[in-house]
Design a protein around this motif. Structure first.
Motif, mmCIF file in Angstrom:
data_model
loop_
_atom_site.group_PDB
_atom_site.id
_atom_site.type_symbol
_atom_site.label_atom_id
_atom_site.label_comp_id
_atom_site.label_asym_id
_atom_site.label_seq_id
_atom_site.Cartn_x
_atom_site.Cartn_y
_atom_site.Cartn_z
ATOM 1 N N MET A 127 0.836 -1.192 0.000
ATOM 2 C CA MET A 127 0.000 0.000 0.000
ATOM 3 C C MET A 127 0.873 1.245 0.000
ATOM 4 O O MET A 127 1.989 1.249 0.483
ATOM 5 C CB MET A 127 -0.905 -0.004 1.222
ATOM 6 C CG MET A 127 -2.052 -0.997 1.118
ATOM 7 S SD MET A 127 -3.238 -0.555 -0.170
ATOM 8 C CE MET A 127 -3.922 0.924 0.536
ATOM 9 N N ASN A 128 0.333 2.339 -0.509
ATOM 10 C CA ASN A 128 1.062 3.581 -0.545
ATOM 11 C C ASN A 128 0.966 4.291 0.789
ATOM 12 O O ASN A 128 0.000 4.174 1.533
ATOM 13 C CB ASN A 128 0.494 4.487 -1.653
ATOM 14 C CG ASN A 128 0.635 3.862 -3.020
ATOM 15 O OD1 ASN A 128 1.708 3.837 -3.575
ATOM 16 N ND2 ASN A 128 -0.458 3.330 -3.546
ATOM 17 N N THR A 129 1.981 5.088 1.112
ATOM 18 C CA THR A 129 2.014 5.803 2.371
ATOM 19 C C THR A 129 1.120 7.029 2.304
ATOM 20 O O THR A 129 0.766 7.529 1.228
ATOM 21 C CB THR A 129 3.450 6.220 2.696
ATOM 22 O OG1 THR A 129 3.917 7.092 1.655
ATOM 23 C CG2 THR A 129 4.362 4.997 2.767
ATOM 24 N N LYS A 130 0.782 7.569 3.470
ATOM 25 C CA LYS A 130 -0.089 8.741 3.557
ATOM 26 C C LYS A 130 0.550 9.974 2.927
ATOM 27 O O LYS A 130 -0.140 10.856 2.426
ATOM 28 C CB LYS A 130 -0.427 9.024 5.019
ATOM 29 C CG LYS A 130 -1.336 8.000 5.669
ATOM 30 C CD LYS A 130 -2.732 8.051 5.066
ATOM 31 C CE LYS A 130 -3.665 7.077 5.776
ATOM 32 N NZ LYS A 130 -5.031 7.135 5.196
ATOM 33 N N ARG A 165 -9.416 -7.665 0.223
ATOM 34 C CA ARG A 165 -8.812 -8.387 1.340
ATOM 35 C C ARG A 165 -7.780 -9.396 0.844
ATOM 36 O O ARG A 165 -6.732 -9.591 1.467
ATOM 37 C CB ARG A 165 -9.903 -9.104 2.136
ATOM 38 C CG ARG A 165 -10.862 -8.152 2.873
ATOM 39 C CD ARG A 165 -11.878 -8.925 3.680
ATOM 40 N NE ARG A 165 -11.244 -9.732 4.732
ATOM 41 C CZ ARG A 165 -11.912 -10.571 5.519
ATOM 42 N NH1 ARG A 165 -13.217 -10.736 5.355
ATOM 43 N NH2 ARG A 165 -11.280 -11.259 6.456
ATOM 44 N N GLU A 166 -8.054 -10.045 -0.306
ATOM 45 C CA GLU A 166 -7.102 -11.007 -0.859
ATOM 46 C C GLU A 166 -5.830 -10.315 -1.353
ATOM 47 O O GLU A 166 -4.730 -10.849 -1.225
ATOM 48 C CB GLU A 166 -7.753 -11.785 -2.002
ATOM 49 C CG GLU A 166 -8.814 -12.766 -1.533
ATOM 50 C CD GLU A 166 -9.464 -13.496 -2.687
ATOM 51 O OE1 GLU A 166 -9.459 -12.954 -3.823
ATOM 52 O OE2 GLU A 166 -9.966 -14.614 -2.487
ATOM 53 N N ILE A 167 -5.960 -9.119 -1.905
ATOM 54 C CA ILE A 167 -4.785 -8.359 -2.338
ATOM 55 C C ILE A 167 -3.965 -7.937 -1.125
ATOM 56 O O ILE A 167 -2.734 -8.095 -1.086
ATOM 57 C CB ILE A 167 -5.201 -7.122 -3.166
ATOM 58 C CG1 ILE A 167 -5.830 -7.567 -4.486
ATOM 59 C CG2 ILE A 167 -3.991 -6.222 -3.433
ATOM 60 C CD1 ILE A 167 -6.410 -6.428 -5.308
ATOM 61 N N ASP A 168 -4.631 -7.429 -0.115
ATOM 62 C CA ASP A 168 -3.936 -7.029 1.110
ATOM 63 C C ASP A 168 -3.265 -8.220 1.793
ATOM 64 O O ASP A 168 -2.188 -8.090 2.385
ATOM 65 C CB ASP A 168 -4.922 -6.373 2.084
ATOM 66 C CG ASP A 168 -5.007 -4.855 1.885
ATOM 67 O OD1 ASP A 168 -4.109 -4.301 1.238
ATOM 68 O OD2 ASP A 168 -5.969 -4.243 2.385
ATOM 69 N N GLY A 169 -3.893 -9.379 1.676
ATOM 70 C CA GLY A 169 -3.353 -10.571 2.322
ATOM 71 C C GLY A 169 -2.325 -11.314 1.499
ATOM 72 O O GLY A 169 -1.815 -12.348 1.937
ATOM 73 N N GLY A 170 -2.010 -10.806 0.293
ATOM 74 C CA GLY A 170 -0.996 -11.437 -0.545
ATOM 75 C C GLY A 170 -1.475 -12.651 -1.316
ATOM 76 O O GLY A 170 -0.666 -13.381 -1.889
#
Length: 297
Positions: free
Chosen positions: A1-4, A117-122
């Motif tokens: 994910m990109n930073t703030k 959620r699947e993308i975040d979870g790899g």
């Protein structure tokens, strides 16, 4: 994910592709490792120039699943790209490792909640791109692999150079897809050659096969002629026709083995035909005692 820290800039870039301005809580941002300059499982790699071309072409391209171009498979879009180089890391071709990173976004909906959620979870991670490369050259000799294919084989080493095909002159980029097993080990690439897509690639492969078949046929013909000549020298004219018929049915490995047997037999016959004194002199001509030691001159 990109930073703030760069979220505002990213939102500005992605909103160029939307009909209205979207806020941070409405979208899901993620990075995609699209492709790189490493040699892939197909024995091919993108040149650095090709990556520069893809960097421009992939801005605005949509993300789908398994390269299925149906509209309902559209799930994300790339709104910015950049080339990332790792100078301390070298590819198999000796270049600094460089990959194309895409900044992608999806609009958050109830339908894609699980996908996010699947993308975040790899789980959904590997991707593959579809593009057109107008140039495909041999890394050893630079020959055009489609127009005038050479004899070098992918995966073999010639003079210290690993043979592979270099893709360049990218004319179009179509889409990128989530896939299970990409061609590139770190990202994945599905490539097409020429301006007519799959048809062009098939025609190119057929041309390469025809050229290699012609070279193989020429080599077999030369070995068969050599066998007939050697058999004539060792057995006489009476055996020539029979050997020609037998050689016509042999495979190339069988022909090479048979030719080596005949060469050995001919060499023994030649040595046996020399008088004892001459044979002794011929066998020892390479070793003459001179002042200071033994010389092979």
């Amino acid at each position: 994910m990109n930073t703030k820290e760069n979220t505002t800039q990213l939102l500005t870039q992605l909103n160029q592709f939307t009909r209205r301005v979207h806020q941070e809580d409405e979208v899901f941002l993620f990075d995609v490792h699209l492709c790189d300059n490493e040699i892939d499982r197909d024995g091919e790699r993108f040149s650095l120039e090709a990556l520069e071309e893809l960097k421009t072409l992939f801005v605005g391209r949509t993300g789908i699943f398994d390269h299925n171009p149906k509209g309902e498979n559209q799930t994300a879009r790339i709104f910015a790209t950049e080339l990332v180089q790792e100078p301390e890391r070298r590819t198999a071709a000796g270049e600094p490792y460089t990959y194309l990173k895409g900044n992608a976004y999806m609009v958050r909906t109830d339908a894609n909640r699980d996908l996010i959620r699947e993308i975040d979870g790899g789980i959904k991670k590997e991707v593959s791109i579809s593009c057109t490369a107008a140039s495909c050259t041999c890394s050893v000799c630079g020959a055009d692999c489609r127009k005038s294919p050479c004899v070098h084989q992918v995966g073999l080493t010639y003079g210290g150079i690993l043979c592979h095909h270099v893709l360049s002159n990218i004319t179009d980029a179509y889409e990128w897809s989530f896939v299970a097993v990409p061609a590139q080990r770190e990202a994945g690439v599905t490539k097409q050659f020429g301006t007519d897509g799959t048809k062009g690639r098939c025609q190119a492969l057929e041309k390469q096969l025809r050229a290699k078949d012609a070279l193989l046929a020429q080599a077999e013909s030369m070995v068969r002629e050599d066998i007939v000549r050697l058999r004539f020298l060792t057995e006489g004219a009476a055996e020539q026709d029979a050997v020609s018929a037998a050689a016509a049915r042999m495979t190339l490995p069988e022909l090479l083995e048979f030719r080596e047997t005949l060469r050995t037999k001919q060499a023994k016959q030649c040595r046996g035909q020399l008088p004892d004194g001459q044979r002794f002199a011929a066998e020892n001509a390479a070793f003459q005692v001179k002042a200071g030691g033994v010389s092979g001159e």
